[in-house]
Each structure stands twice: as structure tokens, then as C-alpha cells.
Design an enzyme around this catalytic site. Structure first.
Site, PDB file in Angstrom:
ATOM      1  N   CYS A 162      -1.953   8.672   2.581  1.00  8.33           N
ATOM      2  CA  CYS A 162      -2.055   8.396   1.470  1.00  8.33           C
ATOM      3  C   CYS A 162      -3.448   8.894   0.678  1.00  8.33           C
ATOM      4  O   CYS A 162      -3.424   8.824  -0.544  1.00  8.33           O
ATOM      5  CB  CYS A 162      -1.701   7.002   1.286  1.00  8.33           C
ATOM      6  SG  CYS A 162      -2.659   5.848   2.035  1.00  8.33           S
ATOM      7  N   GLU A 212       0.883  -1.098   0.141  1.00  8.77           N
ATOM      8  CA  GLU A 212       0.055   0.076  -0.004  1.00  8.77           C
ATOM      9  C   GLU A 212       0.741   1.290   0.086  1.00  8.77           C
ATOM     10  O   GLU A 212       1.506   1.556   1.032  1.00  8.77           O
ATOM     11  CB  GLU A 212      -0.847   0.142   1.076  1.00  8.77           C
ATOM     12  CG  GLU A 212      -2.417   0.994   0.866  1.00  8.77           C
ATOM     13  CD  GLU A 212      -1.749   2.404   1.342  1.00  8.77           C
ATOM     14  OE1 GLU A 212      -1.832   3.075   0.559  1.00  8.77           O
ATOM     15  OE2 GLU A 212      -1.949   2.702   2.752  1.00  8.77           O
TER      16      GLU A 212
END
Length: 502
Positions: A307, A273
Site C-alpha cells: 500500500c 489501513e
């Protein structure tokens, strides 16, 4: 913009303990094979308070030898843990959920102290992070296979799932509880053992959740936690060790690329990720109040250090000026300060390096002709504070449109047509998440199909949910965390061919 540096611990740490006394109660050793232990060389590393730059705590600093001891423990108990009944694994996760929920204030405070986010946001992360424990406690008993006749009728097909095996988890500093639980919980549910290397900037939360798992009855060796200031030296030998079968990493794309390359030698299962550059699209028919509300959440959650944070605001030219002014007024009204001080809306960035990067990206945009509507100048004094900032007239060449800012800065650019908006949204190597505001359902569905991302928020500024698959495309990563898909990352598929019983 106002500033709050109320440092009185008596107002923040509850009636019994000051912040300093509370930190003194937290675990600070490594956790290997069910025991709390110092590092093999006795070394420690410092944890800093980003609100002041002062020392918060000293913790054990794992060595490469400690890393191998942790993998030894995980490998030793893998077979017995995999044979544990799924219901038993699920009950351990459920007990951990209940303990975290009961100790929500403790978890919120430790995250605020070591990471800087306001207590209200930390409490939100506790609820979010704990939910992975509850979700995967329920998924543990739903691991299934299938039995069927082969198409030619000459045999039977039996398909089953089994744990991948020992895992290495490398987690980031920005969501120190949730990024740990959304890896640990599915691994426990699937029957995998693990070694966790938490971020050296925020290790205290990881050590506290480890204490919770110990209390919840997780057997020795299943979870081993090794904070370290020398991550490459410690994790490198583990990645090269044939006993390790899975690597899950959350962090920057640059580090992720290197870890993928390092994992190739052992052909490890990987989940990555990685970075994001989320576009936030606002069309002329959008509810502008709702769009500004969503922008505040999508941009400023975690001070923009996420993010999933909106990185580029792509707004129709007919409403771009009004949207920018409204957003700037909202941002200017926030209270910047120490996360544990009452009323604080925006805490510090994590460290001096992170703040310097934000300053550099803003200055680059301004040098290219961008205008600052609010913010734009780092706060004076101790700590790593940077005010919420809105930029308009941002040139196409500005680095802030291509790089992940990881701070509370909203650059606004405009578009004319839907096709242009989609092209701007996709003009990035990343593809984690996008947000779109429109009252036209057909347009919303087109956006969700044509913007190249793993997740899309339609008329909402937040998409993260433990019941949904989290992950991206392109250079934002591999695999999914959460949802029914999350446990599959920790399971191998086995096929058994059976001769025709007749």
C-alpha cells in the site's frame, strides 16, 4: 530483464531440510484457546506457491462455528489477561522477539514460499516485523494516566487507561509477518485478547508466529488464529457479537468500507489501513541518482504489492526524460524469478487475478497512448510473474493513475510548477503516503504540509518504521499503527471524578 526459475530446493532451504520437508514441519491447524485443532467440519484449504502455481500446503479451514469458539476463548480470558501486570505482558513480547530473531531464516523462507518475495526482502520483513514485538514490549509498561485538580478547585480528576477488550484482526497477504505483529503486539501490550484471521493466500507465516507466542508463554485464549477460505461467513458473526469490542483491518478500501458499515451496529472501535495511490514527486533540483535509488525502493519493494508503493511518478518536465530512462535501465537489469533462488531480485505476483489486473492497467495506458520503456509483457511459463515496467507519456485518463496497481509498474508524468505537482499529488481519493525529492528544504517542508497524506518521505523511498505512526487520511483509512500512538488504538480512557478531599 532476465529470468530465474532455479527450483533446486537444496540450494535454498538450508543444509538440513528441503523446501518440501521444511513446509511439512510448519503448523497447519487452527489455534483456539491454547490448542492446535482441526476445523469443526474437518475441512481444509490449499496454499499455493505463486512461483509455480503448485500446491504448497493444505491447512485447516475454519468454519463459522470455529470463529465463535475463538471469540468464546478470547472473551473468557479478557478480564484475567487485562489484570496481568504490564511487565509480564512486556516480557512475553520480548521473548517472542528473541525467538523470531533466532528463527529469522525459517520465517524468511516460509514468507518467500507462500508469498513469493525474494529471500532478501523476506529477511527484511522479519527484522521489521520482529521490531514491533520489541517496541511494544517496551510500551506495555508506559501506559499512563493523570491526576489533577479541577479548574474550580472543588474536585480532583483521575484519568486512567484500560484495555478496549476482545479484538478481531483481519490481515493481508502481502506482509504476512509484519501485518500480524503490528496488530498483535500492541494488543498484548495493552491487555487485549484477540482473534486473528490471516489472509488465506499466506496463512503459514501467521501460524508460525502463533507457535512462537505459544513458546513465549502467552496464556491460552489470548491469541486465537482461524485461517479460513470463507472470511465473510466466519468474521460476520464475530463483528455482530456484542462481546467483540475492536476491529482492525488491513486491506482494500472497498472491503474496509463494508467492514466499517458492518461495525456500526455494535459501534466497534475500528482501525482501518486501506488502499493507497502514492505520488512520487521529483523536482528539478533533486539529486537524480538519489531519486532513482528511492524510486527503486518505493516502487519495487514487495514487487510493488504494498500500500506504500509509489503508484504515480510526478517528475519535473526538465528531467522527466532522463529520470525515466535511468529508472528503466535499472529495472531492466533486475533478475525476475523464484524468490528462494539465489540472485533473484523480483518474485512473482501473488496470484493470477493480481497479474491480470496489472496487465489490464498497463494495456489501458498503452491504448491511451503511453509508451513502454521496459517490461510491459507478462513472463511466459509457470507462476505469476510480471516484469518491472516503466511507462511514459501516460494520458491523464489512464486508469493506472487513479487505481492502485499493486505490481511493479511505474507510470511517469511530468509537471511544470510546484503548485501543479501538489495538485497532481492530491488528485486522488487516497492519502496514505507520498514521497518527495528536492534539495530545497523549504520546498520539502511545504510539500510535507500541503500533500494530503498521513505519511511523507522527504528524500527517502521508505517510511515504514515500528517507532513511527503508520496510517493515512481520506479513504486510506482510520487510526495509526506503530509508534507511541499505536497502543492507544487498544486502550479506552476512563475518567473518575473525586470529591474535594478537604
Amino acid at each position: 530483464m532476465t529470468f530465474n526459475l532455479d527450483l533446486d530446493p537444496a540450494t535454498t532451504a538450508g543444509p538440513a531440510l528441503s523446501e518440501e520437508a521444511f513446509v511439512a514441519t510448519l503448523p497447519k491447524q487452527l489455534y483456539i484457546d491454547g490448542a492446535w485443532t482441526d476445523s469443526s467440519d474437518g475441512g481444509t484449504s490449499d496454499v499455493e506457491d505463486p512461483s509455480t502455481g503448485a500446491l504448497l500446503a493444505r491447512i485447516a479451514d475454519a468454519t463459522p462455528e470455529d470463529g465463535l469458539r475463538a471469540l468464546d476463548a478470547a472473551a473468557r480470558v479478557q478480564s484475567s489477561w487485562a489484570a496481568t501486570p504490564p511487565r509480564q505482558r512486556g516480557e512475553i513480547l520480548r521473548r517472542a522477539f528473541e525467538i523470531v530473531t533466532a528463527r529469522a531464516d525459517d520465517f524468511a523462507l516460509v514468507m518467500t514460499l507462500e508469498m513469493g518475495k525474494p529471500l532478501a526482502e523476506s529477511r527484511g520483513e522479519v527484522a521489521y516485523g520482529a521490531e514491533f514485538l520489541r517496541w511494544f514490549s517496551e510500551e506495555a509498561v508506559r501506559i499512563s494516566g493523570r491526576y489533577s485538580m479541577a479548574p474550580d478547585g472543588n474536585s480532583r480528576l483521575l484519568v486512567s487507561k484500560r484495555p478496549v477488550g476482545p479484538c478481531l484482526f483481519i490481515t493481508p497477504w502481502n506482509f504476512p509477518l509484519a501485518m500480524a505483529t503490528r496488530k498483535i503486539a500492541p494488543a498484548i501490550a495493552a491487555g487485549c485478547t484477540m482473534v486473528l484471521k490471516p489472509a488465506n493466500l499466506t496463512p503459514l507465516t501467521a501460524l508460525l508466529i502463533t507457535q512462537v507466542f505459544e513458546e513465549a508463554g502467552l496464556p491460552a485464549g489470548v491469541l486465537n488464529v482461524i485461517p479460513t477460505s470463507r472470511p465473510g461467513e466466519v468474521t460476520g458473526p464475530l463483528i455482530r457479537d456484542p462481546r467483540l469490542r475492536k476491529l482492525s483491518f488491513t486491506g482494500s478500501t472497498g472491503v474496509g468500507r463494508q467492514l466499517i458499515a458492518d461495525s456500526a451496529h455494535q459501534v466497534l472501535r475500528t482501525s482501518m489501513e486501506l488502499g493507497g495511490n502514492a505520488p512520487f514527486l521529483v523536482f528539478e533540483d533533486a539529486d537524480l541518482d538519489a531519486a532513482v535509488d528511492g524510486a527503486m525502493v518505493a516502487k519495487l519493494r514487495n514487487m510493488g504489492e504494498a500500500c506504500t508503493a509509489a503508484n504515480r511518478f510526478i517528475v519535473h518536465e526538465s528531467i522527466a526524460a532522463e529520470f525515466s530512462q535511468r529508472l528503466a535501465r535499472r529495472m531492466a537489469g533486475l533478475l525476475l524469478g523464484r524468490g528462494s533462488a539465489e540472485g533473484t531480485n523480483i518474485g512473482p505476483l501473488i496470484d493470477a487475478k493480481s497479474r491480470a489486473k496489472v496487465e489490464d492497467l498497463v494495456q489501458d495506458a498503452v491504448d491511451g497512448g503511453a509508451k513502454i520503456l521496459t517490461g510491459g509483457v507478462a513472463a511466459a511459463g509457470d507462476g505469476y510473474f510480471y516484469p518491472p515496467t516503466v511507462l511514459v507519456d501516460v494520458p491523464e485518463s489512464a486508469r493506472i493513475l487513479q487505481e492502485e496497481v499493486f505490481g511493479p509498474v511505474a507510470p511517469v508524468i511530468s509537471f511544470r510548477t510546484e503548485g501543479e505537482a501538489i495538485a497532481l499529488a492530491n488528485d486522488t481519493e487516497f492519502g496514505l503516503v507520498a514521497y518527495g525529492y528536492t534539495n530545497n528544504l523549504n520546498r520539502g517542508l511545504r510539500l510535507s504540509e500541503q500533500v494530503d497524506v498521513g505519511m511523507f518521505g522527504l528524500n527517502t523511498g521508505i517510511v515504514s518504521n515500528p517507532a513511527a505512526p503508520f496510517g493515512g487520511v481520506k479513504q486510506s483509512g482510520l487510526g495509526r499503527e506503530g509508534g507511541a500512538e499505536g497502543i492507544e488504538e487498544y486502550l479506552e480512557t476512563r475518567y473518575i471524578g473525586i470529591a474535594d478531599p478537604s
